[in-house]
Design a protein around this motif. Structure first.
Motif, PDB file in Angstrom:
ATOM      1  N   VAL A   1       0.852  -1.189   0.000  1.00 22.48           N
ATOM      2  CA  VAL A   1       0.000   0.000   0.000  1.00 22.48           C
ATOM      3  C   VAL A   1       0.887   1.238   0.000  1.00 22.48           C
ATOM      4  CG1 VAL A   1      -1.783   1.301   1.212  1.00 22.48           C
ATOM      5  CG2 VAL A   1      -1.832  -1.195   1.254  1.00 22.48           C
ATOM      6  N   GLU A   2       0.605   2.137  -0.905  1.00 22.16           N
ATOM      7  CA  GLU A   2       1.337   3.398  -0.993  1.00 22.16           C
ATOM      8  C   GLU A   2       1.303   4.123   0.358  1.00 22.16           C
ATOM      9  OE1 GLU A   2       1.191   7.299  -3.964  1.00 22.16           O
ATOM     10  OE2 GLU A   2      -0.576   6.036  -3.700  1.00 22.16           O
ATOM     11  N   GLN A   3       2.466   4.566   0.835  1.00 21.91           N
ATOM     12  CA  GLN A   3       2.521   5.300   2.098  1.00 21.91           C
ATOM     13  C   GLN A   3       1.964   6.710   1.899  1.00 21.91           C
ATOM     14  OE1 GLN A   3       3.953   4.235   5.532  1.00 21.91           O
ATOM     15  NE2 GLN A   3       2.742   2.811   4.323  1.00 21.91           N
ATOM     16  N   LEU A   4       1.126   7.133   2.839  1.00 20.55           N
ATOM     17  CA  LEU A   4       0.545   8.470   2.730  1.00 20.55           C
ATOM     18  C   LEU A   4       1.549   9.468   3.301  1.00 20.55           C
ATOM     19  CD1 LEU A   4      -3.247   9.025   3.490  1.00 20.55           C
ATOM     20  CD2 LEU A   4      -1.695  10.463   2.189  1.00 20.55           C
ATOM     21  N   ASN A   5       2.327  10.062   2.417  1.00 21.99           N
ATOM     22  CA  ASN A   5       3.337  11.034   2.809  1.00 21.99           C
ATOM     23  C   ASN A   5       3.368  12.159   1.771  1.00 21.99           C
ATOM     24  OD1 ASN A   5       4.601   9.797   0.609  1.00 21.99           O
ATOM     25  ND2 ASN A   5       5.858   8.474   1.907  1.00 21.99           N
ATOM     26  N   LYS A   6       4.358  13.016   1.851  1.00 15.80           N
ATOM     27  CA  LYS A   6       4.427  14.154   0.924  1.00 15.80           C
ATOM     28  C   LYS A   6       4.531  13.686  -0.527  1.00 15.80           C
ATOM     29  CE  LYS A   6       6.492  17.323   4.294  1.00 15.80           C
ATOM     30  NZ  LYS A   6       7.648  18.192   4.618  1.00 15.80           N
ATOM     31  N   THR A   7       5.274  12.597  -0.735  1.00 19.47           N
ATOM     32  CA  THR A   7       5.406  12.057  -2.096  1.00 19.47           C
ATOM     33  C   THR A   7       4.057  11.602  -2.636  1.00 19.47           C
ATOM     34  OG1 THR A   7       7.660  11.323  -1.604  1.00 19.47           O
ATOM     35  CG2 THR A   7       6.555  10.304  -3.496  1.00 19.47           C
ATOM     36  N   ALA A   8       3.272  10.935  -1.776  1.00 18.80           N
ATOM     37  CA  ALA A   8       1.953  10.458  -2.196  1.00 18.80           C
ATOM     38  C   ALA A   8       1.010  11.621  -2.475  1.00 18.80           C
ATOM     39  CB  ALA A   8       1.368   9.543  -1.125  1.00 18.80           C
TER      40      ALA A   8
ATOM     41  N   LYS B   1      -1.772  11.521  10.705  1.00 22.06           N
ATOM     42  CA  LYS B   1      -2.340  10.179  10.801  1.00 22.06           C
ATOM     43  C   LYS B   1      -3.077  10.092  12.132  1.00 22.06           C
ATOM     44  CE  LYS B   1      -1.174   5.260  10.539  1.00 22.06           C
ATOM     45  NZ  LYS B   1      -1.704   4.794  11.842  1.00 22.06           N
ATOM     46  N   VAL B   2      -4.364   9.777  12.077  1.00 18.34           N
ATOM     47  CA  VAL B   2      -5.185   9.739  13.285  1.00 18.34           C
ATOM     48  C   VAL B   2      -4.946   8.403  13.992  1.00 18.34           C
ATOM     49  CG1 VAL B   2      -7.522   9.913  14.209  1.00 18.34           C
ATOM     50  CG2 VAL B   2      -6.890  11.228  12.165  1.00 18.34           C
ATOM     51  N   ASN B   3      -4.234   8.467  15.121  1.00 20.05           N
ATOM     52  CA  ASN B   3      -3.908   7.264  15.882  1.00 20.05           C
ATOM     53  C   ASN B   3      -4.918   6.971  16.979  1.00 20.05           C
ATOM     54  OD1 ASN B   3      -1.559   6.580  14.480  1.00 20.05           O
ATOM     55  ND2 ASN B   3      -0.298   7.929  15.719  1.00 20.05           N
ATOM     56  N   SER B   4      -5.351   8.000  17.685  1.00 22.09           N
ATOM     57  CA  SER B   4      -6.367   7.854  18.731  1.00 22.09           C
ATOM     58  C   SER B   4      -6.866   9.239  19.077  1.00 22.09           C
ATOM     59  CB  SER B   4      -5.779   7.167  19.972  1.00 22.09           C
ATOM     60  OG  SER B   4      -6.767   7.024  20.979  1.00 22.09           O
ATOM     61  N   PHE B   5      -7.869   9.698  18.335  1.00 24.94           N
ATOM     62  CA  PHE B   5      -8.296  11.091  18.451  1.00 24.94           C
ATOM     63  C   PHE B   5      -9.770  11.214  18.117  1.00 24.94           C
ATOM     64  CE2 PHE B   5      -8.488  15.558  16.876  1.00 24.94           C
ATOM     65  CZ  PHE B   5      -8.121  16.168  18.059  1.00 24.94           C
TER      66      PHE B   5
ATOM     67  N   GLU C   1      -0.367  11.626  14.557  1.00 24.41           N
ATOM     68  CA  GLU C   1       1.011  11.484  14.091  1.00 24.41           C
ATOM     69  C   GLU C   1       1.275  12.505  12.997  1.00 24.41           C
ATOM     70  OE1 GLU C   1       3.784   7.877  12.332  1.00 24.41           O
ATOM     71  OE2 GLU C   1       1.918   7.417  13.412  1.00 24.41           O
ATOM     72  N   ILE C   2       2.317  13.294  13.166  1.00 23.39           N
ATOM     73  CA  ILE C   2       2.609  14.398  12.256  1.00 23.39           C
ATOM     74  C   ILE C   2       3.304  13.857  11.008  1.00 23.39           C
ATOM     75  CG2 ILE C   2       3.777  16.623  12.006  1.00 23.39           C
ATOM     76  CD1 ILE C   2       3.805  16.624  15.192  1.00 23.39           C
TER      77      ILE C   2
ATOM     78  N   ASN D   1     -12.092   6.679  15.829  1.00 25.78           N
ATOM     79  CA  ASN D   1     -11.103   7.651  16.298  1.00 25.78           C
ATOM     80  C   ASN D   1      -9.690   7.306  15.832  1.00 25.78           C
ATOM     81  OD1 ASN D   1     -10.572   5.412  17.850  1.00 25.78           O
ATOM     82  ND2 ASN D   1     -10.564   6.485  19.809  1.00 25.78           N
ATOM     83  N   ARG D   2      -9.574   6.502  14.772  1.00 22.90           N
ATOM     84  CA  ARG D   2      -8.257   6.141  14.246  1.00 22.90           C
ATOM     85  C   ARG D   2      -8.417   5.556  12.840  1.00 22.90           C
ATOM     86  NH1 ARG D   2      -6.266   0.792  17.635  1.00 22.90           N
ATOM     87  NH2 ARG D   2      -8.006  -0.589  17.132  1.00 22.90           N
ATOM     88  N   ASN D   3      -7.280   5.130  12.272  1.00 22.13           N
ATOM     89  CA  ASN D   3      -7.268   4.484  10.950  1.00 22.13           C
ATOM     90  C   ASN D   3      -7.776   5.395   9.829  1.00 22.13           C
ATOM     91  OD1 ASN D   3      -6.163   2.114  11.954  1.00 22.13           O
ATOM     92  ND2 ASN D   3      -8.154   1.204  12.384  1.00 22.13           N
ATOM     93  N   CYS D   4      -7.340   6.651   9.870  1.00 15.29           N
ATOM     94  CA  CYS D   4      -7.594   7.580   8.763  1.00 15.29           C
ATOM     95  C   CYS D   4      -6.555   8.693   8.864  1.00 15.29           C
ATOM     96  CB  CYS D   4      -9.013   8.149   8.822  1.00 15.29           C
ATOM     97  SG  CYS D   4      -9.383   9.098  10.312  1.00 15.29           S
ATOM     98  N   TYR D   5      -6.545   9.552   7.862  1.00 10.39           N
ATOM     99  CA  TYR D   5      -5.641  10.711   7.855  1.00 10.39           C
ATOM    100  C   TYR D   5      -6.462  11.985   7.749  1.00 10.39           C
ATOM    101  CZ  TYR D   5      -1.223   8.146   7.152  1.00 10.39           C
ATOM    102  OH  TYR D   5      -0.119   7.339   7.313  1.00 10.39           O
ATOM    103  N   LEU D   6      -5.938  13.065   8.316  1.00 12.88           N
ATOM    104  CA  LEU D   6      -6.490  14.409   8.150  1.00 12.88           C
ATOM    105  C   LEU D   6      -5.521  15.208   7.294  1.00 12.88           C
ATOM    106  CD1 LEU D   6      -7.799  15.527  11.668  1.00 12.88           C
ATOM    107  CD2 LEU D   6      -9.171  15.148   9.615  1.00 12.88           C
ATOM    108  N   TYR D   7      -6.043  15.839   6.266  1.00 15.39           N
ATOM    109  CA  TYR D   7      -5.199  16.599   5.334  1.00 15.39           C
ATOM    110  C   TYR D   7      -5.827  17.958   5.073  1.00 15.39           C
ATOM    111  CZ  TYR D   7      -4.002  18.284   0.648  1.00 15.39           C
ATOM    112  OH  TYR D   7      -3.671  19.078  -0.419  1.00 15.39           O
TER     113      TYR D   7
END
Length: 436
Positions: free
Chosen positions: A75-82, A96-100, A127-128, A181-187
């Protein structure tokens, strides 16, 4: 793993993430999710593929033997390159939403230059993955947690509501419940106040029959439907808005018509053609959590789970919403049990049933109260020992909901109850469980 700088890329990627999905009997669910998302314009699906991995361990330099590690999903890593690869702003904010659950958490969610800022504590929640300037994040959380601001105004200012309802609709229809409250990203792009939800980690989707066959209780009760997100400040406030619920309903119906049984059946056949020779061979077969017969049953049942989850979504609005049970207290020989008030979308009357028992099956009952109006009861303080209190809410139409709290055993979750201990001298201690 990560390719060294200056040594080129593999399909424009340096960070190569390979997932084994050990607890997932089909081994194709995560890829299936991202392939589905590619057909949903309101979401962003990461690039993914199946990988047959062979490893040559050269810690012993003389070794030149490759060992078969079996099937993985890359799976493609969700980072600046992605972000750049998908036409998004690589300079934007990405977490990266770890527990929020979108509470303000002023003691943790601080600016990086605050003297009391603790990055490890911050990243336990978020996670930043982008810039570490949290100004925009804090501004959004301040507005969201300000009850004097109308939620429709907050959503209009700080979120792309179309993205939000489609992300939520996708999780609900696929039964990907571990996303409260986890397993997603905020952008959020650099020069914008708008936040987007990006999808991540889908191997728990469409698993209703698999869980049933393996005898493990999970993703049931309030975890089905809209109630699964009621403990999250953002979705709790959003779901109280009629206009948001209308948009969510349209998104759910749209995705329901897209994720048809015919489409899913065709996809599953393709994945099986690609993966089965590896799934049913060593090393994968040695740790597969389902038998071959169960595999066949589950594969056949997956396409119909979308419709089951749609019905659970519709049903969830007829029920009261889940709530938390407080830690019981003993005072002057009386045990006081309280809980948060439940909520009903149609403002129907709600009554509660309270049971106190010595076992989680609620068989050895010490005290029971029915048709309780206010969220509190008292009874004689029980003797020292382990106890379970179960609270359920029932509205005037007869629909019942469990409390958020649950007790975990080897068989899974037992919903709607809190475990506690009464010690000699009358002190009450809560049994805490941290889910990994």
């Amino acid at each position: 793993m990560e390719l060294k700088k200056g040594k080129g890329t593999w399909r424009q990627q340096r960070a190569i993430a390979l997932n084994k999905h050990m607890g997932e009997g089909m081994r194709f669910r995560n890829k299936m999710a991202y392939d589905l998302i590619r057909g949903i314009p309101q979401m962003m699906g990461l690039r993914t593929q199946f990988v047959h991995l062979w490893v040559c361990d050269q810690t012993e330099k003389s070794n030149d033997t490759f060992e078969d590690y079996g099937l993985f999903t890359q799976v493609e890593q969700l980072n600046k390159t992605a972000l750049k690869a998908h036409g998004l702003d690589k300079s934007g904010r990405l977490y990266k939403v770890n527990s929020f659950d979108f509470h303000r958490y002023e003691d943790t969610i601080k600016l990086a230059d605050d003297p009391d800022y603790n990055q490890a504590k911050f990243e336990g929640m978020l996670e930043i993955k982008g810039d570490s300037d949290h100004t925009k994040l804090i501004e959004m959380l301040d507005a969201l947690n300000d009850e004097s601001q109308k939620i429709d105004d907050v959503l209009g200012t700080y979120f792309d509501t179309e993205n939000l309802v489609y992300w939520l609709a996708f999780q609900i229809l696929t039964g990907n419940c571990d996303t409260q409250n986890r397993n997603c990203y905020l952008y959020s792009p650099l020069n914008s106040n708008t936040w987007y939800f990006l999808d991540w980690d889908n191997d728990g989707m469409l698993r209703k029959l698999e869980l049933s066959l393996t005898g493990f209780s999970d993703y049931a009760s309030w975890e089905r439907g809209a109630s699964n997100y009621w403990g999250n400040v953002l979705f709790n406030r959003a779901l109280r808005s009629k206009s948001f619920r209308s948009e969510l309903d349209r998104a759910v119906k749209d995705l329901r018509s897209y994720m048809t049984e015919a489409r899913l059946s065709k996809m599953i056949k393709h994945y099986r053609d690609v993966t089965e020779s590896l799934v049913f061979a060593s090393p994968d077969i040695d740790n597969l959590p389902v038998t071959k017969d169960q595999y066949e049953q589950i594969a056949a049942a997956i396409p119909s789970e979308i419709e089951e989850n749609y019905k659970s979504f519709r049903e969830s609005f007829k029920k009261p919403m889940p709530f938390y049970i407080g830690v019981p207290q003993i005072d002057n020989g009386k045990l006081r049990i309280n809980w948060d008030a439940s909520y009903d979308f149609e403002a129907r009357d709600i009554r509660y049933t309270v049971e106190l028992a010595r076992d989680y099956a609620i068989g050895d009952v010490v005290f029971k109260a029915e048709d309780v109006l206010l969220p509190e009861v008292t009874c004689d303080a029980p003797d020292a020992g382990q106890y379970f209190v179960r609270v359920r809410a029932t509205n005037s139409d007869g629909y019942t909901q469990d409390a958020f709290d649950y007790y975990v055993t080897d068989d899974g979750k037992h919903y709607g109850m809190k475990c506690f201990y009464v010690q000699d001298g009358g002190k009450v201690v809560e049994d805490t469980y941290e889910e990994g």
